[in-house]
Design an enzyme around this catalytic site. Sequence first.
Site, PDB file in Angstrom:
ATOM      1  N   HIS A 136      -1.188  18.447  66.366  1.00 51.20           N
ATOM      2  CA  HIS A 136      -0.444  17.432  67.138  1.00 51.20           C
ATOM      3  C   HIS A 136      -0.560  16.071  66.467  1.00 51.20           C
ATOM      4  O   HIS A 136      -0.312  15.045  67.106  1.00 51.20           O
ATOM      5  CB  HIS A 136      -0.997  17.391  68.566  1.00 51.20           C
ATOM      6  N   LYS A 142     -20.421  -3.169  46.131  1.00 48.85           N
ATOM      7  CA  LYS A 142     -21.620  -3.657  46.828  1.00 48.85           C
ATOM      8  C   LYS A 142     -22.078  -4.971  46.197  1.00 48.85           C
ATOM      9  O   LYS A 142     -22.460  -5.924  46.887  1.00 48.85           O
ATOM     10  CB  LYS A 142     -22.749  -2.617  46.718  1.00 48.85           C
ATOM     11  N   GLU A 191     -17.237  12.075  46.639  1.00 49.08           N
ATOM     12  CA  GLU A 191     -18.253  11.264  45.962  1.00 49.08           C
ATOM     13  C   GLU A 191     -18.840  12.045  44.789  1.00 49.08           C
ATOM     14  O   GLU A 191     -19.295  11.472  43.804  1.00 49.08           O
ATOM     15  CB  GLU A 191     -19.366  10.830  46.918  1.00 49.08           C
TER      16      GLU A 191
HETATM   17  O1  F6P Z   1     -23.053   4.041  48.481  1.00 45.88           O
HETATM   18  C1  F6P Z   1     -23.061   5.402  48.370  1.00 45.88           C
HETATM   19  C2  F6P Z   1     -24.424   5.973  48.689  1.00 45.88           C
HETATM   20  O2  F6P Z   1     -25.340   5.642  47.714  1.00 45.88           O
HETATM   21  C3  F6P Z   1     -24.366   7.462  48.908  1.00 45.88           C
HETATM   22  O3  F6P Z   1     -24.434   8.195  47.728  1.00 45.88           O
HETATM   23  C4  F6P Z   1     -25.542   7.671  49.815  1.00 45.88           C
HETATM   24  O4  F6P Z   1     -25.482   8.885  50.483  1.00 45.88           O
HETATM   25  C5  F6P Z   1     -25.402   6.477  50.758  1.00 45.88           C
HETATM   26  O5  F6P Z   1     -24.885   5.428  49.941  1.00 45.88           O
HETATM   27  C6  F6P Z   1     -26.653   6.030  51.424  1.00 45.88           C
HETATM   28  O6  F6P Z   1     -27.645   5.767  50.480  1.00 45.88           O
HETATM   29  P1  F6P Z   1     -29.187   5.681  50.929  1.00 45.88           P
HETATM   30  O7  F6P Z   1     -29.559   6.973  51.506  1.00 45.88           O
HETATM   31  O8  F6P Z   1     -29.907   5.334  49.661  1.00 45.88           O
HETATM   32  O9  F6P Z   1     -29.287   4.577  51.946  1.00 45.88           O
END
Ligand code: F6P
Length: 551
Positions: free
Chosen positions: A383, A505, A352
């Site tokens: 394994h 998203k 990421e």
């Molecule tokens: O979608 C990725 C992300 O934004 C990550 O960078 C982050 O760690 C995770 O989702 C959770 O985000 P949050 O802590 O804002 O819920």
Amino acid sequence: MSQELLTGRSAFVELQALAEQQKPLVDLFSDDPTRAEKMTVAAGSLTLDFSKQRVGAEVLKALEKLALEVDLPGRIAALFAGEKVNLSEDRAALHTALRAPSGKRPAGLEAVDEQLERMAALVEKVQSGVWRGFSGKRITDVVNLGVGGSDLGPLMVTQALREYTRPEAAHLKVHFASTIDGSQLFDLLAHLNPETTLFTISSKSFTTIDTLSNADTVRAWLGGYCPDSELLHRCHFVGVSASAEKMTAWGLPEANQLYFWDWVGGRFSLWATIGLPIALALGMPVFRELLAGAHELDEHFRSAPPLENLPMLLALLGVWNVNCLDIRAHAILPYDGRLKYFPSYLEQLEMESNGKSVTREGVPLDYATCPVLWGEIGANAQHAFYQLLHQGTQAVASDFIIAASRYESMKDSGHYESLMTQHELNIANCLAQSRVLALGNAAVDPTDNPFRHYPGNQPSSSLVVDSLNARSLGALIALYEHKVYAQASLWGINPFDQWGVELGKQVAKELLPYLNNVGARFASDDSDKSRRAALPQGLRSHNGFLYLKPG
Ligand code: F6P
């Protein structure tokens, strides 16, 4: 060719030339039997052996030159000074300040201690039994609701350090639920007692639908037992976030809120109040030890010269493998069941952070960046996927991670000898596998027996942890955080943003209205046609199932 780009660096041009004439590992070892001693460096409780990397003295010299050409020491100073190294979000990245003694932090970060002590007070209340559920019973179970950086770090550390659980925490069971489908929560709620379970809602943004939908399901579950909403929120929910407003809007009383800041990246946040599940499960002193161990490694990163600097070495060797030897896969192989979740933690931290194709300034790159990184407990993976590592067609670089000493606390137990035998077996397998990956079995002529031929020459680093405890684990995690930052600096990219996670998203959000009650709506009747017409561009339904129209 921009000087800022890796390919524009003179040291990199040298490295590319050296890659052409690189000897295989079997020759590098026979040329110099003292290779292993020469290519072993240590920092505190961590020792790095990189002798099974496909490098010689000339390559190391050119890598050192690259580190200086990129001004890694300057980039490191900028990070620790709180400069806005996260250009696209116009933020600093000061996870190091969360574990530094106050005198060693940039000015104006007093809130770090305030939140740490606020968290410690909350932990004390829960562990001592002062914190009670809606019916007045003490808390026996805590469930952390979070995903990504708000889940993987606390889960990994809590699992890895279980044997160091302090007496005051021993009665508390800490669980983790992250999946958006509710399956983990479904399993947990079947066994938990609503009167004695506390939920921590961990989300930097407090907008992540995975976490909020889990929290809503919990609220509905608890509501069935405690109709008094104020009591329910006060006794059974704690929020951890960089957004106080959103926590309040969700219904969390101010006293149940812990904060951290936008200058802490989610995947770098276990050192902040996101570490609450760690402190609840293991005890606050263990959490403080974790911070102290990471700080020790921070000091090493800031001060050691490139070829004695563990994070810099891992970063430089990674760039050599990816950009000069074209090795685009990286396996993380902890030979320790306690580090079961370490590979998945690093998958987020590395991919990421460095899964980018433009520079910090947004200029497209003409070279590769982060390799595909994955892993599993080493001895188990023997394994599973080691067949591919030994005899497949993929070049894969690996990190072998192992603890030198184990089971000290079991010396007086009747099965200590047997445990130590298992420990020695584990070490033997770890050393054997990295050796065979490097050297293969040149003795067997592939034409004689193609199935028993091991080409070898697969590079790896071995990381030895003196003994795995809170301090050394803190250092190990910080090592990889700094490797990621140093590597991003070498590639000229920004490791602290993650714009690539947003579109999926957004599309999911757009699709949702069309999915509500999918089965009923689409399988029901002929008027389906009009509904189909209402579907967004590119979506079609057939027999009640939505699918994307190809093309
Ligand atoms: O979608 C990725 C992300 O934004 C990550 O960078 C982050 O760690 C995770 O989702 C959770 O985000 P949050 O802590 O804002 O819920």
